[in-house]
Enzyme design. Structure first.
Site, mmCIF file in Angstrom:
data_model
loop_
_atom_site.group_PDB
_atom_site.id
_atom_site.type_symbol
_atom_site.label_atom_id
_atom_site.label_comp_id
_atom_site.label_asym_id
_atom_site.label_seq_id
_atom_site.Cartn_x
_atom_site.Cartn_y
_atom_site.Cartn_z
ATOM 1 N N ASP A 78 32.377 -43.184 19.028
ATOM 2 C CA ASP A 78 31.868 -43.332 17.666
ATOM 3 C C ASP A 78 33.056 -43.413 16.703
ATOM 4 O O ASP A 78 34.053 -42.708 16.873
ATOM 5 C CB ASP A 78 31.044 -42.093 17.237
ATOM 6 C CG ASP A 78 29.781 -41.925 18.062
ATOM 7 O OD1 ASP A 78 29.340 -42.915 18.659
ATOM 8 O OD2 ASP A 78 29.270 -40.796 18.112
ATOM 9 N N ASP A 123 34.087 -36.290 9.106
ATOM 10 C CA ASP A 123 34.082 -35.769 10.490
ATOM 11 C C ASP A 123 35.378 -35.031 10.750
ATOM 12 O O ASP A 123 35.399 -33.926 11.292
ATOM 13 C CB ASP A 123 34.036 -36.933 11.510
ATOM 14 C CG ASP A 123 32.662 -37.560 11.668
ATOM 15 O OD1 ASP A 123 31.674 -36.826 11.635
ATOM 16 O OD2 ASP A 123 32.613 -38.794 11.833
ATOM 17 N N GLU A 146 32.711 -32.252 19.190
ATOM 18 C CA GLU A 146 32.371 -33.666 19.318
ATOM 19 C C GLU A 146 33.587 -34.536 19.038
ATOM 20 O O GLU A 146 33.715 -35.633 19.581
ATOM 21 C CB GLU A 146 31.245 -34.061 18.357
ATOM 22 C CG GLU A 146 30.860 -35.514 18.564
ATOM 23 C CD GLU A 146 29.917 -36.103 17.533
ATOM 24 O OE1 GLU A 146 29.767 -35.520 16.455
ATOM 25 O OE2 GLU A 146 29.353 -37.157 17.820
ATOM 26 N N GLU A 147 34.463 -34.038 18.184
ATOM 27 C CA GLU A 147 35.575 -34.877 17.727
ATOM 28 C C GLU A 147 36.802 -34.816 18.624
ATOM 29 O O GLU A 147 37.831 -35.398 18.286
ATOM 30 C CB GLU A 147 35.959 -34.488 16.291
ATOM 31 C CG GLU A 147 34.806 -34.609 15.297
ATOM 32 C CD GLU A 147 34.149 -35.988 15.307
ATOM 33 O OE1 GLU A 147 34.835 -36.994 15.577
ATOM 34 O OE2 GLU A 147 32.921 -36.044 15.086
ATOM 35 N N ASP A 176 29.263 -29.560 16.906
ATOM 36 C CA ASP A 176 29.387 -30.878 16.281
ATOM 37 C C ASP A 176 29.702 -30.589 14.823
ATOM 38 O O ASP A 176 28.831 -30.112 14.082
ATOM 39 C CB ASP A 176 28.062 -31.648 16.424
ATOM 40 C CG ASP A 176 28.135 -33.033 15.781
ATOM 41 O OD1 ASP A 176 29.140 -33.318 15.105
ATOM 42 O OD2 ASP A 176 27.180 -33.810 15.946
ATOM 43 N N LEU A 214 30.163 -32.376 12.202
ATOM 44 C CA LEU A 214 29.406 -33.105 11.189
ATOM 45 C C LEU A 214 28.427 -34.073 11.845
ATOM 46 O O LEU A 214 28.779 -35.200 12.158
ATOM 47 C CB LEU A 214 30.345 -33.857 10.261
ATOM 48 C CG LEU A 214 29.601 -34.057 8.952
ATOM 49 C CD1 LEU A 214 29.684 -32.817 8.102
ATOM 50 C CD2 LEU A 214 30.106 -35.237 8.223
ATOM 51 N N ASP A 215 27.215 -33.576 12.031
ATOM 52 C CA ASP A 215 26.193 -34.423 12.641
ATOM 53 C C ASP A 215 25.584 -35.348 11.590
ATOM 54 O O ASP A 215 25.339 -34.918 10.456
ATOM 55 C CB ASP A 215 25.087 -33.541 13.231
ATOM 56 C CG ASP A 215 23.979 -34.393 13.814
ATOM 57 O OD1 ASP A 215 24.226 -35.007 14.860
ATOM 58 O OD2 ASP A 215 22.905 -34.473 13.207
ATOM 59 N N GLU A 222 24.608 -30.712 20.838
ATOM 60 C CA GLU A 222 23.445 -31.212 20.094
ATOM 61 C C GLU A 222 22.133 -30.763 20.761
ATOM 62 O O GLU A 222 21.341 -30.045 20.149
ATOM 63 C CB GLU A 222 23.503 -32.743 19.950
ATOM 64 C CG GLU A 222 24.620 -33.169 19.003
ATOM 65 C CD GLU A 222 24.779 -34.673 18.821
ATOM 66 O OE1 GLU A 222 25.088 -35.098 17.698
ATOM 67 O OE2 GLU A 222 24.619 -35.433 19.812
HETATM 68 P P1 FBP Z 1 26.521 -38.468 15.350
HETATM 69 O O1 FBP Z 1 26.666 -37.249 16.214
HETATM 70 O O2 FBP Z 1 27.458 -39.556 15.683
HETATM 71 O O3 FBP Z 1 26.513 -38.115 13.903
HETATM 72 O O4 FBP Z 1 25.112 -39.113 15.744
HETATM 73 C C1 FBP Z 1 23.982 -38.316 15.896
HETATM 74 C C2 FBP Z 1 22.846 -38.897 15.073
HETATM 75 O O5 FBP Z 1 23.284 -39.279 13.797
HETATM 76 C C3 FBP Z 1 21.700 -37.919 14.942
HETATM 77 O O6 FBP Z 1 21.893 -37.042 13.855
HETATM 78 C C4 FBP Z 1 20.533 -38.846 14.767
HETATM 79 O O7 FBP Z 1 19.354 -38.258 15.224
HETATM 80 C C5 FBP Z 1 20.906 -40.031 15.614
HETATM 81 O O8 FBP Z 1 22.304 -40.038 15.712
HETATM 82 C C6 FBP Z 1 20.447 -41.320 15.013
HETATM 83 O O9 FBP Z 1 20.724 -42.319 15.923
HETATM 84 P P2 FBP Z 1 20.260 -43.849 15.736
HETATM 85 O O10 FBP Z 1 21.134 -44.408 14.671
HETATM 86 O O11 FBP Z 1 20.489 -44.451 17.074
HETATM 87 O O12 FBP Z 1 18.824 -43.835 15.355
#
Ligand code: FBP
Length: 343
Positions: free
Chosen positions: A62, A68, A90-91, A109, A111-112, A271
């Site tokens: 990513d 992040d 995650e990073e 994680d 920054l989700d 997650e």
């Molecule tokens: P990150 O860990 O890269 O932030 O991605 C996780 C996430 O953003 C979740 O929070 C969310 O549920 C999902 O990805 C959304 O994914 P998509 O864009 O495939 O719908």
């Protein structure tokens, strides 16, 4: 509910044995870091946070956003006095090793949902604390061994959801006092709900059981569920989880047929394990569709797993559709568009 309860007071009184003190220290450190992260997010562009790519990619490929990286640095700095054996972020490509004799390890994680930053939408920090046994590979136990887990939601309010393995409590940040205050105790996922959340743009890639469940919801009051449903998709796991803790429903990020999505998108250690622990502790469920998420063991730090979480009846129904495909057929002929009751 004790209106005056704060997170710090709860953690101070959380047992005296070394492992419990380590858990309390880790939760306190994450909470402290989250106050700083919340301030940064609140300032946004005024603090130089634009949601722009940082120019690098994380271990899962990513693109890292500026926040992040800052959030990760803030959490690592906050951990300096926490007795941990290993940190999985995650990073970071690899584990960050601490004291091998320490009683805990922590996955997080920082920054989700970071793709939401530039749109001024809710993002969060997710964490999972597991026991460390000297001589045993960190993070090699199933999710059911977690000692504590939770997440911070940076939304209109900043709130911290926490389980120490005995129910779920929610604290909201009192920004003036820089203190988390208890706002909901022993949270329960409402069982009777009519909301589901899934990224429907992936419909053509889903497996049949997921299509069957969504078809049942779309059929509404005329369908087998005999009820009209609302669909929600925020694209931010923490915001979806918070909504489910507040008014129930189900969230699905299932496995699908896109290359690389055979185990969904979300990562197990930081997650889906922590979300599953929170959901089960709040009386809800969390499944891959075929098995309980908390029974899974990680083969790699950034391993993925499907996640279907929320109100227990919905999670059970989706599991049944996976494990017994005839379950959909048993209801479809009665209610489907070409079934007994329709022409
Ligand atoms: P990150 O860990 O890269 O932030 O991605 C996780 C996430 O953003 C979740 O929070 C969310 O549920 C999902 O990805 C959304 O994914 P998509 O864009 O495939 O719908």
């Amino acid at each position: 509910m004790d209106q005056g309860q704060t997170l710090s007071r709860l953690l101070e009184s959380y047992g005296t044995d070394p492992r419990k003190r380590a858990v309390a220290a880790a939760v306190g450190a994450i909470a402290g870091a989250s106050v700083e992260i919340s301030e940064l997010i609140g300032q946004g562009a005024l603090a130089g946070i634009t949601g722009a790519a940082h120019g690098s990619a994380n271990a899962d490929g990513d693109v890292q956003k500026d926040l992040d990286v800052k959030a990760d640095e803030t959490i690592i700095a906050a951990m300096k006095d926490v007795p941990y054996a290993a940190l999985a972020s995650e990073e970071s490509d690899t584990l960050m090793m601490g004291d091998p004799q320490a009683p805990i390890s922590i996955a997080y994680d920082p920054l989700d949902g970071s793709s939401n930053i530039d749109t001024n939408m809710t993002v969060g920090t997710i964490f999972s604390i597991i026991p460390n046994e000297p001589g045993v590979t960190p993070f090699s136990a199933p999710g059911s061994c977690q000692l504590a887990a939770g997440f911070v939601v940076y939304g209109p309010q900043t709130s911290l959801v926490l389980t120490l393995g005995d129910g779920v409590d929610i604290f909201t940040l009192d920004r003036k006092a820089k203190t988390y205050r208890l706002i909901r105790e022993r949270v329960k996922v409402p069982a009777d709900t009519a909301e589901y959340a899934i990224n429907a743009s992936n419909h053509r890639h889903w497996e049949q059981p997921v299509r069957d469940f969504v078809d049942e919801c779309l059929a509404g009051a005329d369908g087998p569920r005999a009820k009209d449903f609302n669909m929600r998709w925020i694209g931010s796991l923490v915001a979806e989880a918070y909504r489910i803790l507040t008014r129930g429903g189900v969230f699905l990020y299932p496995a699908d047929q896109r290359p690389g999505y055979g185990e969904g998108r979300l990562r197990l250690l930081y997650e889906t394990h922590p979300m599953a622990f929170v959901m089960e502790q709040a009386g809800g469920g969390a499944s891959t569709g075929r098995e309980r998420v908390l029974d899974l063991t990680a083969r790699a730090i950034h391993q993925r797993s499907p996640l279907i979480m929320g109100s227990i009846d919905k999670v059970n129904r989706i599991e049944l559709l996976h494990t017994d495909p005839s379950a959909a057929a048993r209801t479809a002929p009665l209610f489907g568009r070409r079934g007994l009751f329709r022409v």
